[in-house]
Design a protein around this motif. Structure first.
Motif, short mmCIF file in Angstrom:
data_model
loop_
_atom_site.label_atom_id
_atom_site.label_comp_id
_atom_site.label_asym_id
_atom_site.label_seq_id
_atom_site.Cartn_x
_atom_site.Cartn_y
_atom_site.Cartn_z
N ARG A 112 0.83 -1.16 0.00
CA ARG A 112 0.06 -0.02 -0.14
C ARG A 112 0.83 1.34 -0.18
NH1 ARG A 112 -3.95 0.02 4.55
NH2 ARG A 112 -4.58 1.97 3.63
N VAL A 113 2.16 1.18 0.74
CA VAL A 113 2.71 2.56 0.64
C VAL A 113 3.54 2.65 -0.73
CG1 VAL A 113 5.08 3.42 1.37
CG2 VAL A 113 3.63 2.31 3.10
N LYS A 114 3.67 1.60 -1.38
CA LYS A 114 4.30 1.43 -2.76
C LYS A 114 3.33 2.04 -3.69
CE LYS A 114 6.89 -1.32 -6.17
NZ LYS A 114 7.33 -2.65 -6.63
N ALA A 115 2.13 1.63 -3.40
CA ALA A 115 1.09 2.24 -4.28
C ALA A 115 0.53 3.61 -4.06
CB ALA A 115 -0.22 1.34 -4.15
N GLY A 116 1.03 3.95 -3.03
CA GLY A 116 0.81 5.44 -2.64
C GLY A 116 -0.50 5.70 -1.92
N THR A 117 -1.13 4.62 -1.25
CA THR A 117 -2.48 4.49 -0.61
C THR A 117 -2.19 4.70 1.09
OG1 THR A 117 -2.57 2.37 -0.62
CG2 THR A 117 -3.55 3.42 -2.48
N LEU A 118 -0.88 4.40 1.26
CA LEU A 118 -0.48 4.63 2.69
C LEU A 118 0.60 5.49 2.75
CD1 LEU A 118 -1.85 3.42 5.54
CD2 LEU A 118 -0.20 1.45 5.13
N ALA A 119 0.78 6.16 4.04
CA ALA A 119 2.09 7.03 4.41
C ALA A 119 3.26 6.11 4.76
CB ALA A 119 1.83 8.08 5.30
N GLN A 120 4.29 6.40 4.57
CA GLN A 120 5.33 5.49 5.25
C GLN A 120 5.56 5.82 6.70
OE1 GLN A 120 7.94 3.66 3.33
NE2 GLN A 120 8.46 3.19 5.46
N ARG A 121 5.07 6.83 7.20
CA ARG A 121 5.11 6.92 8.56
C ARG A 121 4.07 6.06 9.21
NH1 ARG A 121 6.36 10.20 13.40
NH2 ARG A 121 5.35 8.88 14.95
N THR A 122 2.85 5.77 8.56
CA THR A 122 2.09 4.66 9.10
C THR A 122 2.60 3.27 9.08
OG1 THR A 122 0.15 6.15 8.28
CG2 THR A 122 -0.49 3.71 8.88
N HIS A 123 3.14 3.09 7.93
CA HIS A 123 3.93 1.69 7.84
C HIS A 123 5.05 1.67 8.74
CE1 HIS A 123 7.59 -0.55 6.49
NE2 HIS A 123 6.71 -1.31 5.67
N ASP A 124 5.66 2.72 9.00
CA ASP A 124 6.92 2.62 10.14
C ASP A 124 6.23 2.03 11.64
OD1 ASP A 124 8.66 2.98 8.16
OD2 ASP A 124 9.00 5.15 8.74
N ASP A 125 5.02 2.89 11.86
CA ASP A 125 4.25 2.72 13.16
C ASP A 125 3.66 1.23 13.21
OD1 ASP A 125 4.92 5.48 13.95
OD2 ASP A 125 2.77 5.92 13.28
N TYR A 126 3.38 0.80 12.16
CA TYR A 126 2.59 -0.53 11.99
C TYR A 126 3.69 -1.49 12.39
CZ TYR A 126 -1.94 1.06 10.49
OH TYR A 126 -3.19 1.69 10.34
N GLN A 127 4.91 -1.23 11.59
CA GLN A 127 6.09 -1.94 11.87
C GLN A 127 6.51 -2.45 13.15
OE1 GLN A 127 7.80 -3.89 9.01
NE2 GLN A 127 8.30 -5.01 10.35
N GLU A 128 6.77 -1.24 13.97
CA GLU A 128 6.92 -1.20 15.27
C GLU A 128 6.01 -2.00 15.91
OE1 GLU A 128 9.51 -0.85 18.51
OE2 GLU A 128 9.96 -0.64 16.55
N ALA A 129 4.77 -1.77 15.88
CA ALA A 129 3.70 -2.54 16.71
C ALA A 129 3.79 -3.91 16.47
CB ALA A 129 2.32 -1.76 16.27
N ALA A 130 3.96 -4.13 14.99
CA ALA A 130 3.81 -5.87 14.70
C ALA A 130 4.91 -6.49 15.22
CB ALA A 130 3.82 -5.75 13.07
N LYS A 131 6.11 -5.99 15.57
CA LYS A 131 7.20 -6.36 16.13
C LYS A 131 6.78 -6.94 17.83
CE LYS A 131 10.69 -4.07 15.19
NZ LYS A 131 11.82 -3.17 15.41
#
Length: 162
Positions: free
Chosen positions: A47-66
């Motif tokens: 979704r980040v690559k497609a431009g439908t989600l912000a990189q910051r949201t990805h980073d937050d989700y990545q930390e939460a997923a860990k």
């Protein structure tokens, strides 16, 4: 895994990559939360690559997923109950990270929504989605899924790894 097959891909390189990911997770609990959180993060990255989600949201989700993957490591998604999430929030408050734990809980909610939507779109029977949702009846699950994703009234709209 466990006698179950999964269509990996029609692209050989993608299929090999997917097979390696599954093989590396076999000893660590294929189908448990760390596995599914990893699958979700692949979707988030797309979704980040497609431009439908912000990189910051990805980073937050990545930390939460860990963190969520570590806490719920021995759970299958359907095994997580409200009390387990409450324990996670309580531990967050005890360790001075109540706000952060609540944001991680929000990410967990997004994860479960992704999982249910992907399952529905892939044609997974409502009875299986019902287990994940914790609803008492299939009808309740059907109403929930159709109300939440109005544009998707029939399953099998997209291919999925779930």
């Amino acid at each position: 895994p466990s006698g179950r097959w999964e269509r990996l891909s029609t692209d050989v390189l993608e299929a090999k990559k997917r097979a390696a990911a599954i093989a590396s997770n076999l000893g660590d609990g294929f189908g448990k939360m760390p596995y599914w959180l990893g699958e979700w993060m692949l979707s988030v990255a797309a979704r980040v690559k497609a431009g439908t989600l912000a990189q910051r949201t990805h980073d937050d989700y990545q930390e939460a997923a860990k963190l969520l993957g570590a806490w719920f490591a021995d759970f299958a998604p359907a095994g997580i109950e409200a009390a387990h999430v409450g324990d996670y929030l309580d531990k967050g408050a005890e360790t001075g990270r109540a706000v952060r734990a609540n944001r991680e809980k929000a990410a967990l909610s997004v994860f479960f929504s992704w999982m249910m939507r992907d399952m529905w779109q892939s044609g997974v029977p409502l009875t299986q989605i019902q287990v994940l949702c914790g609803h008492e009846s299939v009808k309740t699950t059907e109403v929930y899924v159709k109300a939440r994703w109005r544009g998707i009234v029939a399953p099998n709209q997209v291919a999925s790894g779930i």
